[in-house]
Design a protein around this motif. Structure first.
Motif, PDB file in Angstrom:
ATOM      1  N   VAL A  76     -24.999  36.304   3.575  1.00  0.00           N
ATOM      2  CA  VAL A  76     -24.244  36.406   4.321  1.00  0.00           C
ATOM      3  C   VAL A  76     -24.603  36.077   5.730  1.00  0.00           C
ATOM      4  CG1 VAL A  76     -24.014  38.715   3.085  1.00  0.00           C
ATOM      5  CG2 VAL A  76     -25.594  38.549   5.289  1.00  0.00           C
ATOM      6  N   SER A  77     -25.808  35.637   5.862  1.00  0.00           N
ATOM      7  CA  SER A  77     -25.613  35.433   7.408  1.00  0.00           C
ATOM      8  C   SER A  77     -25.165  33.531   7.305  1.00  0.00           C
ATOM      9  CB  SER A  77     -27.222  35.288   8.062  1.00  0.00           C
ATOM     10  OG  SER A  77     -27.831  36.287   8.041  1.00  0.00           O
ATOM     11  N   TRP A  78     -25.718  32.512   6.256  1.00  0.00           N
ATOM     12  CA  TRP A  78     -25.454  31.750   6.259  1.00  0.00           C
ATOM     13  C   TRP A  78     -24.123  31.383   5.616  1.00  0.00           C
ATOM     14  CZ3 TRP A  78     -27.355  26.815   6.923  1.00  0.00           C
ATOM     15  CH2 TRP A  78     -28.794  26.657   6.836  1.00  0.00           C
ATOM     16  N   CYS A  79     -23.182  32.579   4.926  1.00  0.00           N
ATOM     17  CA  CYS A  79     -22.057  33.043   4.322  1.00  0.00           C
ATOM     18  C   CYS A  79     -21.154  32.415   6.385  1.00  0.00           C
ATOM     19  CB  CYS A  79     -21.386  33.376   3.737  1.00  0.00           C
ATOM     20  SG  CYS A  79     -22.227  33.211   2.095  1.00  0.00           S
ATOM     21  N   ILE A 129     -11.422  34.976   8.497  1.00  0.00           N
ATOM     22  CA  ILE A 129     -11.434  35.818   8.348  1.00  0.00           C
ATOM     23  C   ILE A 129     -12.529  36.101   7.175  1.00  0.00           C
ATOM     24  CG2 ILE A 129      -9.670  37.808   7.108  1.00  0.00           C
ATOM     25  CD1 ILE A 129      -7.419  36.565   8.350  1.00  0.00           C
ATOM     26  N   ALA A 130     -12.736  35.426   6.741  1.00  0.00           N
ATOM     27  CA  ALA A 130     -13.808  35.569   5.735  1.00  0.00           C
ATOM     28  C   ALA A 130     -14.835  35.361   6.558  1.00  0.00           C
ATOM     29  CB  ALA A 130     -13.851  34.449   5.023  1.00  0.00           C
ATOM     30  N   GLY A 131     -15.492  34.394   7.707  1.00  0.00           N
ATOM     31  CA  GLY A 131     -16.825  34.447   7.907  1.00  0.00           C
ATOM     32  C   GLY A 131     -16.643  35.848   8.910  1.00  0.00           C
ATOM     33  N   PHE A 132     -15.988  36.446   9.344  1.00  0.00           N
ATOM     34  CA  PHE A 132     -15.763  37.455  10.297  1.00  0.00           C
ATOM     35  C   PHE A 132     -16.458  38.907   9.059  1.00  0.00           C
ATOM     36  CE2 PHE A 132     -13.068  35.489  13.535  1.00  0.00           C
ATOM     37  CZ  PHE A 132     -13.927  34.971  14.726  1.00  0.00           C
ATOM     38  N   ALA A 133     -15.667  38.160   8.290  1.00  0.00           N
ATOM     39  CA  ALA A 133     -16.359  39.508   7.297  1.00  0.00           C
ATOM     40  C   ALA A 133     -17.900  39.088   6.584  1.00  0.00           C
ATOM     41  CB  ALA A 133     -15.494  39.328   6.371  1.00  0.00           C
ATOM     42  N   PHE A 134     -18.404  38.673   6.813  1.00  0.00           N
ATOM     43  CA  PHE A 134     -19.621  37.901   7.009  1.00  0.00           C
ATOM     44  C   PHE A 134     -20.434  38.969   8.263  1.00  0.00           C
ATOM     45  CE2 PHE A 134     -18.320  35.373   3.020  1.00  0.00           C
ATOM     46  CZ  PHE A 134     -19.007  35.691   1.883  1.00  0.00           C
ATOM     47  N   LEU A 135     -19.874  38.090   9.368  1.00  0.00           N
ATOM     48  CA  LEU A 135     -20.124  38.893  10.603  1.00  0.00           C
ATOM     49  C   LEU A 135     -20.563  40.235   9.911  1.00  0.00           C
ATOM     50  CD1 LEU A 135     -21.454  38.369  12.790  1.00  0.00           C
ATOM     51  CD2 LEU A 135     -19.164  38.814  13.555  1.00  0.00           C
ATOM     52  N   ALA A 136     -19.772  40.815   9.691  1.00  0.00           N
ATOM     53  CA  ALA A 136     -20.109  42.397   9.453  1.00  0.00           C
ATOM     54  C   ALA A 136     -21.084  42.188   8.215  1.00  0.00           C
ATOM     55  CB  ALA A 136     -18.508  43.386   9.378  1.00  0.00           C
ATOM     56  N   PHE A 152     -21.847  32.096   9.159  1.00  0.00           N
ATOM     57  CA  PHE A 152     -22.045  30.163  10.223  1.00  0.00           C
ATOM     58  C   PHE A 152     -21.298  29.319   8.722  1.00  0.00           C
ATOM     59  CE2 PHE A 152     -25.968  32.330  11.987  1.00  0.00           C
ATOM     60  CZ  PHE A 152     -25.442  32.146  13.149  1.00  0.00           C
ATOM     61  N   LEU A 153     -21.514  28.812   7.981  1.00  0.00           N
ATOM     62  CA  LEU A 153     -20.451  28.395   7.086  1.00  0.00           C
ATOM     63  C   LEU A 153     -19.868  27.847   7.095  1.00  0.00           C
ATOM     64  CD1 LEU A 153     -22.951  27.376   3.965  1.00  0.00           C
ATOM     65  CD2 LEU A 153     -22.321  25.630   5.959  1.00  0.00           C
ATOM     66  N   THR A 154     -18.568  29.691   6.579  1.00  0.00           N
ATOM     67  CA  THR A 154     -17.111  29.285   6.656  1.00  0.00           C
ATOM     68  C   THR A 154     -16.852  30.055   7.800  1.00  0.00           C
ATOM     69  OG1 THR A 154     -17.405  32.433   6.650  1.00  0.00           O
ATOM     70  CG2 THR A 154     -17.801  31.083   4.235  1.00  0.00           C
ATOM     71  N   ALA A 155     -17.145  30.411   9.538  1.00  0.00           N
ATOM     72  CA  ALA A 155     -16.916  30.639   9.713  1.00  0.00           C
ATOM     73  C   ALA A 155     -16.477  28.711  10.902  1.00  0.00           C
ATOM     74  CB  ALA A 155     -17.257  31.193  11.684  1.00  0.00           C
ATOM     75  N   GLY A 156     -17.204  28.395  10.475  1.00  0.00           N
ATOM     76  CA  GLY A 156     -17.876  26.818  11.703  1.00  0.00           C
ATOM     77  C   GLY A 156     -16.956  26.080  10.515  1.00  0.00           C
ATOM     78  N   PHE A 158     -25.861  44.632   5.888  1.00  0.00           N
ATOM     79  CA  PHE A 158     -27.013  44.341   5.071  1.00  0.00           C
ATOM     80  C   PHE A 158     -28.375  43.257   6.144  1.00  0.00           C
ATOM     81  CE2 PHE A 158     -23.306  44.115   2.508  1.00  0.00           C
ATOM     82  CZ  PHE A 158     -24.174  44.924   1.442  1.00  0.00           C
ATOM     83  N   PRO A 159     -28.911  44.088   6.715  1.00  0.00           N
ATOM     84  CA  PRO A 159     -30.159  43.592   7.691  1.00  0.00           C
ATOM     85  C   PRO A 159     -30.773  43.026   7.418  1.00  0.00           C
ATOM     86  CG  PRO A 159     -30.386  45.993   8.611  1.00  0.00           C
ATOM     87  CD  PRO A 159     -29.266  45.083   6.812  1.00  0.00           C
ATOM     88  N   GLU A 160     -31.582  42.004   8.147  1.00  0.00           N
ATOM     89  CA  GLU A 160     -32.684  41.364   8.014  1.00  0.00           C
ATOM     90  C   GLU A 160     -33.421  42.586   6.967  1.00  0.00           C
ATOM     91  OE1 GLU A 160     -36.648  38.982   9.534  1.00  0.00           O
ATOM     92  OE2 GLU A 160     -34.860  38.695  10.241  1.00  0.00           O
ATOM     93  N   GLY A 161     -33.935  42.195   5.901  1.00  0.00           N
ATOM     94  CA  GLY A 161     -35.060  43.169   5.117  1.00  0.00           C
ATOM     95  C   GLY A 161     -34.242  43.575   3.789  1.00  0.00           C
ATOM     96  N   THR A 162     -32.751  43.142   3.837  1.00  0.00           N
ATOM     97  CA  THR A 162     -32.414  43.384   2.608  1.00  0.00           C
ATOM     98  C   THR A 162     -31.588  41.966   1.462  1.00  0.00           C
ATOM     99  OG1 THR A 162     -30.424  43.679   3.948  1.00  0.00           O
ATOM    100  CG2 THR A 162     -31.199  45.079   3.949  1.00  0.00           C
TER     101      THR A 162
END
Length: 196
Positions: free
Chosen positions: A109-112, A87-94, A114-118, A99-103
């Motif tokens: 949040v991208s690393w979080c 669930i935390a991983g899916f929140a990071f997906l949102a 993949f790590l939390t969902a994985g 916060f797209p690339e460039g922010t």
């Protein structure tokens, strides 16, 4: 688990991959699988960045709703902890879409995600094994190890990170659909037993 949660789980990955593939198609003149990141398709300044970012947020909302049902059915604390991490991983997906690339938060949040969902699906799978589903345990561990091997190889082989990102995302998706099919099967069996 509610039927609507199962339906959300069925649709969530389809929304994500439809958005990703549409964004790839629209940006095919410059985006390369071996040279870019998936997030490049939604970066700040890109006029069509919403093609990637909006589906990621919608996918996350659907996945969280589904995983909340998964959490209610967890049979032990390890399965609950793994599902909570999912669930935390899916929140990071949102947050990847918000916060797209460039922010500045994007990298984290991208690393979080993949790590939390994985690790979430790994821990949930171990919990399922401890609850008596040995096949699910072996499948989960094998899938997790294979994904790490392929991701490390891809990161060392290609300039961009899109391939290891796809490996991670597809691994989570495969595991998700195996679990989802198990729930659909249980619901069908319960319906048949009720009719008999």
């Amino acid at each position: 688990m509610r039927k609507s949660q199962l339906q959300a789980g069925l649709v969530a990955p389809l929304v994500a991959y439809s958005g990703i593939l549409t964004a790839i198609y629209v940006n095919r003149s410059w985006w390369k699988l071996t040279d870019n990141a998936i997030s490049d398709l939604g970066k700040v300044g890109l006029s069509n960045k919403w093609l990637l970012n909006v589906p990621l947020v919608v996918t996350a909302a659907l996945a969280i709703y589904y995983a909340a049902g998964l959490l209610e059915t967890a049979r032990n604390s390890i399965e609950k902890a793994g599902t909570g991490m999912l669930i935390a991983g899916f929140a990071f997906l949102a947050l990847i879409g918000i916060f797209p690339e460039g922010t500045s938060p994007h990298y984290y949040v991208s690393w979080c995600f993949f790590l939390t969902a994985g690790f979430g699906f790994l821990i949930a799978g171990v919990g399922m094994g401890l609850a008596g589903e040995r096949g699910m345990l072996y499948f989960t561990v094998a899938l997790f190890v294979l994904a790490w091997i392929l991701s490390v190889w891809a990161m060392r082989t290609f300039r961009g990170v899109a391939i290891p990102e796809f490996v991670g995302a597809l691994t989570i998706t495969v595991w998700h659909y195996v679990v989802l099919l198990k729930f659909w099967g249980d619901e069908y069996a319960a319906l048949r037993a009720h009719k008999d």
